[in-house]
Scaffold this motif. Sequence first.
Motif, PDB file in Angstrom:
ATOM      1  N   GLY A  76      -0.757   7.825  50.152  1.00 16.77           N
ATOM      2  CA  GLY A  76      -0.432   9.040  49.415  1.00 16.77           C
ATOM      3  C   GLY A  76      -0.152  10.169  50.385  1.00 16.77           C
ATOM      4  N   GLY A  77       0.749  11.041  49.991  1.00 16.55           N
ATOM      5  CA  GLY A  77       1.103  12.167  50.843  1.00 16.55           C
ATOM      6  C   GLY A  77       2.385  12.808  50.362  1.00 16.55           C
ATOM      7  N   GLY A  82       8.623  17.986  50.278  1.00 13.35           N
ATOM      8  CA  GLY A  82       7.376  18.590  49.843  1.00 13.35           C
ATOM      9  C   GLY A  82       6.825  18.023  48.549  1.00 13.35           C
ATOM     10  N   LEU A  83       7.372  16.894  48.090  1.00 13.22           N
ATOM     11  CA  LEU A  83       6.903  16.263  46.860  1.00 13.22           C
ATOM     12  C   LEU A  83       5.810  15.249  47.180  1.00 13.22           C
ATOM     13  CD1 LEU A  83      10.351  15.589  45.184  1.00 13.22           C
ATOM     14  CD2 LEU A  83       8.767  17.470  44.723  1.00 13.22           C
ATOM     15  N   TYR A  84       4.752  15.244  46.363  1.00  8.28           N
ATOM     16  CA  TYR A  84       3.651  14.316  46.574  1.00  8.28           C
ATOM     17  C   TYR A  84       4.002  12.936  46.000  1.00  8.28           C
ATOM     18  CZ  TYR A  84      -0.888  12.117  46.518  1.00  8.28           C
ATOM     19  OH  TYR A  84      -1.916  11.235  46.726  1.00  8.28           O
ATOM     20  N   HIS A  85       3.639  11.902  46.749  1.00  8.41           N
ATOM     21  CA  HIS A  85       3.834  10.514  46.321  1.00  8.41           C
ATOM     22  C   HIS A  85       2.516   9.767  46.479  1.00  8.41           C
ATOM     23  CE1 HIS A  85       8.270  10.625  46.174  1.00  8.41           C
ATOM     24  NE2 HIS A  85       8.117  11.525  47.116  1.00  8.41           N
ATOM     25  N   SER A  86       2.054   9.153  45.406  1.00  9.49           N
ATOM     26  CA  SER A  86       0.823   8.366  45.454  1.00  9.49           C
ATOM     27  C   SER A  86       1.103   7.003  46.080  1.00  9.49           C
ATOM     28  CB  SER A  86       0.270   8.186  44.038  1.00  9.49           C
ATOM     29  OG  SER A  86       1.170   7.403  43.271  1.00  9.49           O
ATOM     30  N   ARG A  87       0.076   6.195  46.168  1.00  4.72           N
ATOM     31  CA  ARG A  87       0.194   4.860  46.749  1.00  4.72           C
ATOM     32  C   ARG A  87       1.247   4.022  46.029  1.00  4.72           C
ATOM     33  NH1 ARG A  87      -4.987   1.672  45.879  1.00  4.72           N
ATOM     34  NH2 ARG A  87      -5.740   3.624  46.675  1.00  4.72           N
ATOM     35  N   ASP A  88       1.314   4.143  44.719  1.00  9.87           N
ATOM     36  CA  ASP A  88       2.247   3.349  43.914  1.00  9.87           C
ATOM     37  C   ASP A  88       3.624   3.980  43.762  1.00  9.87           C
ATOM     38  OD1 ASP A  88       0.248   1.428  43.519  1.00  9.87           O
ATOM     39  OD2 ASP A  88      -0.557   2.558  41.819  1.00  9.87           O
ATOM     40  N   ASP A  89       3.817   5.160  44.295  1.00 18.63           N
ATOM     41  CA  ASP A  89       5.080   5.883  44.182  1.00 18.63           C
ATOM     42  C   ASP A  89       5.509   6.343  45.582  1.00 18.63           C
ATOM     43  OD1 ASP A  89       7.246   7.404  43.240  1.00 18.63           O
ATOM     44  OD2 ASP A  89       5.997   9.185  43.033  1.00 18.63           O
ATOM     45  N   ARG A  90       5.807   5.373  46.419  1.00 23.53           N
ATOM     46  CA  ARG A  90       6.142   5.673  47.821  1.00 23.53           C
ATOM     47  C   ARG A  90       7.484   6.368  47.948  1.00 23.53           C
ATOM     48  NH1 ARG A  90       4.310   0.133  50.803  1.00 23.53           N
ATOM     49  NH2 ARG A  90       2.233   0.103  49.917  1.00 23.53           N
ATOM     50  N   PRO A  91       7.620   7.241  48.951  1.00 27.63           N
ATOM     51  CA  PRO A  91       8.933   7.870  49.202  1.00 27.63           C
ATOM     52  C   PRO A  91       9.986   6.821  49.526  1.00 27.63           C
ATOM     53  CG  PRO A  91       7.206   8.960  50.446  1.00 27.63           C
ATOM     54  CD  PRO A  91       6.602   7.733  49.847  1.00 27.63           C
ATOM     55  N   ARG A  92      11.229   7.143  49.285  1.00 27.87           N
ATOM     56  CA  ARG A  92      12.326   6.188  49.509  1.00 27.87           C
ATOM     57  C   ARG A  92      12.502   5.779  50.954  1.00 27.87           C
ATOM     58  NH1 ARG A  92      16.979   9.097  46.476  1.00 27.87           N
ATOM     59  NH2 ARG A  92      15.434  10.613  45.863  1.00 27.87           N
ATOM     60  N   PHE A  93      12.077   6.611  51.907  1.00 29.16           N
ATOM     61  CA  PHE A  93      12.311   6.280  53.309  1.00 29.16           C
ATOM     62  C   PHE A  93      11.347   5.226  53.842  1.00 29.16           C
ATOM     63  CE2 PHE A  93       9.712  10.151  53.292  1.00 29.16           C
ATOM     64  CZ  PHE A  93       8.615   9.744  54.042  1.00 29.16           C
ATOM     65  N   LEU A  94      10.396   4.796  53.045  1.00 24.51           N
ATOM     66  CA  LEU A  94       9.444   3.770  53.506  1.00 24.51           C
ATOM     67  C   LEU A  94      10.005   2.378  53.317  1.00 24.51           C
ATOM     68  CD1 LEU A  94       6.031   5.099  52.232  1.00 24.51           C
ATOM     69  CD2 LEU A  94       7.148   5.500  54.386  1.00 24.51           C
TER      70      LEU A  94
END
Length: 94
Positions: A76-77, A82-94
């Motif tokens: 999460g982070g 600046g948008l928060y992403h939880s474990r199940d909603d990873r950013p696209r760059f991962l």
Amino acid sequence: MSDALILERGELHIGQRFGPGTVNRGAALFECEWDGGRFEAGLFIGGMFRSGQFAGGLFHGGIFWAGTWLSGTWEGGFDRQGLYHSRDDRPRFL
């Protein structure tokens, strides 16, 4: 890489800044700023990842502003917008 700073397992760093010559091989970083270098293992909790390579370890509650995500665990982070992403909603760059 004679000027490299190697962070080892068992070390704890709070509120520090690490630059391009740094390699993390297992240290825990809390509220730190990572600005270059290679993060191979360890914990990155609640800081600012400005640049460098995230190649392993755990990222939680920080801001992944720039750099390259190669591998690791996203718990999460915040993304580059600046948008928060939880474990199940990873950013696209991962």
